[in-house]
Scaffold this motif. Structure first.
Motif, PDB file in Angstrom:
ATOM      1  N   SER A  40      -3.000  11.536   1.421  1.00  0.00           N
ATOM      2  CA  SER A  40      -2.286  11.406   1.561  1.00  0.00           C
ATOM      3  C   SER A  40      -1.774  10.089   1.965  1.00  0.00           C
ATOM      4  CB  SER A  40      -1.349  11.774   2.824  1.00  0.00           C
ATOM      5  OG  SER A  40      -0.109  10.961   3.697  1.00  0.00           O
ATOM      6  N   ASP A  41      -3.200   9.243   2.231  1.00  0.00           N
ATOM      7  CA  ASP A  41      -3.038   7.957   2.790  1.00  0.00           C
ATOM      8  C   ASP A  41      -4.168   7.158   1.216  1.00  0.00           C
ATOM      9  OD1 ASP A  41      -3.550   5.136   3.376  1.00  0.00           O
ATOM     10  OD2 ASP A  41      -5.002   5.731   4.851  1.00  0.00           O
ATOM     11  N   ASN A  42      -4.217   7.074   0.101  1.00  0.00           N
ATOM     12  CA  ASN A  42      -2.986   7.030  -0.720  1.00  0.00           C
ATOM     13  C   ASN A  42      -3.092   7.882  -1.659  1.00  0.00           C
ATOM     14  OD1 ASN A  42      -0.281   5.548  -0.418  1.00  0.00           O
ATOM     15  ND2 ASN A  42      -0.889   3.979  -1.356  1.00  0.00           N
ATOM     16  N   SER A  61      -1.067   9.773  -2.512  1.00  0.00           N
ATOM     17  CA  SER A  61       0.512  10.181  -2.633  1.00  0.00           C
ATOM     18  C   SER A  61       1.509   9.196  -3.659  1.00  0.00           C
ATOM     19  CB  SER A  61       1.375  10.155  -1.146  1.00  0.00           C
ATOM     20  OG  SER A  61       1.067   9.316  -0.668  1.00  0.00           O
ATOM     21  N   GLY A  62       0.814   7.641  -2.867  1.00  0.00           N
ATOM     22  CA  GLY A  62       1.193   6.524  -3.004  1.00  0.00           C
ATOM     23  C   GLY A  62       0.978   5.690  -5.004  1.00  0.00           C
ATOM     24  N   ASN A 109       5.430  -1.254  -2.172  1.00  0.00           N
ATOM     25  CA  ASN A 109       3.871  -0.819  -1.855  1.00  0.00           C
ATOM     26  C   ASN A 109       4.238   0.337  -0.938  1.00  0.00           C
ATOM     27  OD1 ASN A 109       1.416  -0.746  -1.387  1.00  0.00           O
ATOM     28  ND2 ASN A 109       2.439  -1.310   0.582  1.00  0.00           N
ATOM     29  N   ASP A 131       3.205   3.478   0.123  1.00  0.00           N
ATOM     30  CA  ASP A 131       1.717   3.788   0.825  1.00  0.00           C
ATOM     31  C   ASP A 131       2.112   4.993   1.661  1.00  0.00           C
ATOM     32  OD1 ASP A 131      -0.061   4.046   2.016  1.00  0.00           O
ATOM     33  OD2 ASP A 131      -0.214   1.314   3.161  1.00  0.00           O
ATOM     34  N   MET A 132       1.286   6.585   1.892  1.00  0.00           N
ATOM     35  CA  MET A 132       1.863   7.336   2.509  1.00  0.00           C
ATOM     36  C   MET A 132       2.894   8.062   2.401  1.00  0.00           C
ATOM     37  SD  MET A 132      -0.986   6.248   6.116  1.00  0.00           S
ATOM     38  CE  MET A 132      -0.643   7.626   6.524  1.00  0.00           C
ATOM     39  N   SER A 152       0.292  -3.846   6.147  1.00  0.00           N
ATOM     40  CA  SER A 152       0.160  -3.068   4.453  1.00  0.00           C
ATOM     41  C   SER A 152      -0.669  -4.499   3.276  1.00  0.00           C
ATOM     42  CB  SER A 152       0.943  -2.330   4.620  1.00  0.00           C
ATOM     43  OG  SER A 152       0.040  -1.557   3.707  1.00  0.00           O
ATOM     44  N   SER A 170       6.860   3.935   3.203  1.00  0.00           N
ATOM     45  CA  SER A 170       5.997   5.332   3.805  1.00  0.00           C
ATOM     46  C   SER A 170       7.466   6.097   4.736  1.00  0.00           C
ATOM     47  CB  SER A 170       4.943   5.351   4.691  1.00  0.00           C
ATOM     48  OG  SER A 170       4.119   4.233   4.623  1.00  0.00           O
ATOM     49  N   TYR A 188      -3.831  11.372   9.097  1.00  0.00           N
ATOM     50  CA  TYR A 188      -4.420   9.088   9.286  1.00  0.00           C
ATOM     51  C   TYR A 188      -5.621   9.768   9.359  1.00  0.00           C
ATOM     52  CZ  TYR A 188      -4.257   4.461   9.362  1.00  0.00           C
ATOM     53  OH  TYR A 188      -4.112   3.282   8.776  1.00  0.00           O
TER      54      TYR A 188
END
Length: 175
Positions: free
Chosen positions: A7-9, A11-12, A67, A69-70, A124, A140, A156
């Protein structure tokens, strides 16, 4: 041990790569840069080095920095702290103040997702771009508690931040 980072990161980065694939199928008369940065967790190092390397002309012609992020957590939050999709800026901008928020708000409405939720937090990679004068926001799934307080998923920065805790549907909404 470190976090797998799904997920972090992851996914992004996955969203970014899919957008690059889609955008690569079209011709634009505007330059679009897609990048990923390292060492965010130790002082937004990668994005800061990149942003500070931009020339004045590059900064001037930049519309904004988005951006992710998550942006794909499957965590729903709790009844007291339900997770939603948030756009956060360093200065608490509104869509009227920030081209990134304005664009994202318009897309959210057109996609049928309703009004974009907007809050405030730095810390971030979007911070690096704002610091050199480029409008920016981080997007996010989280609970924003007001001020600069956020609540993130329980995985996280843990060893359980694995792919089974990432939502494909949420990644699609984020993109």
């Amino acid at each position: 041990l470190g976090s797998p980072g799904a997920s972090d990161n992851g996914s992004g980065v996955s969203i970014m790569l899919e957008l690059a694939r889609i955008l690569g199928q079209y011709a634009f008369d505007t330059e679009i840069r897609i990048g990923a940065w390292g060492a965010e967790e130790v002082g937004i190092v990668g994005s800061r080095v990149h942003a500070e390397s931009l020339t004045a002309e590059e900064i001037e012609r930049t519309i904004g920095a988005w951006n992710m992020d998550m942006a794909g957590t499957a965590h729903e939050g709790t009844p007291d702290q339900p997770f939603g999709f948030w756009a956060l800026t360093v200065d608490g901008d509104t869509a009227a103040d920030n081209a990134v928020l304005d664009h994202a708000s318009t897309i959210s409405e057109l996609a049928g997702n309703g009004e974009l939720q907007i809050g405030q937090v730095g810390r971030s990679d979007h911070q690096s771009f704002r610091d050199v004068g480029i409008e920016a926001a981080v997007f996010s799934w989280m609970y924003w508690a007001g001020g600069t307080s956020i609540v993130l998923e329980p995985a996280y920065h843990t060893t359980i931040d694995t792919l089974d805790l990432v939502s494909q549907e949420r990644m699609g909404l984020s993109a």
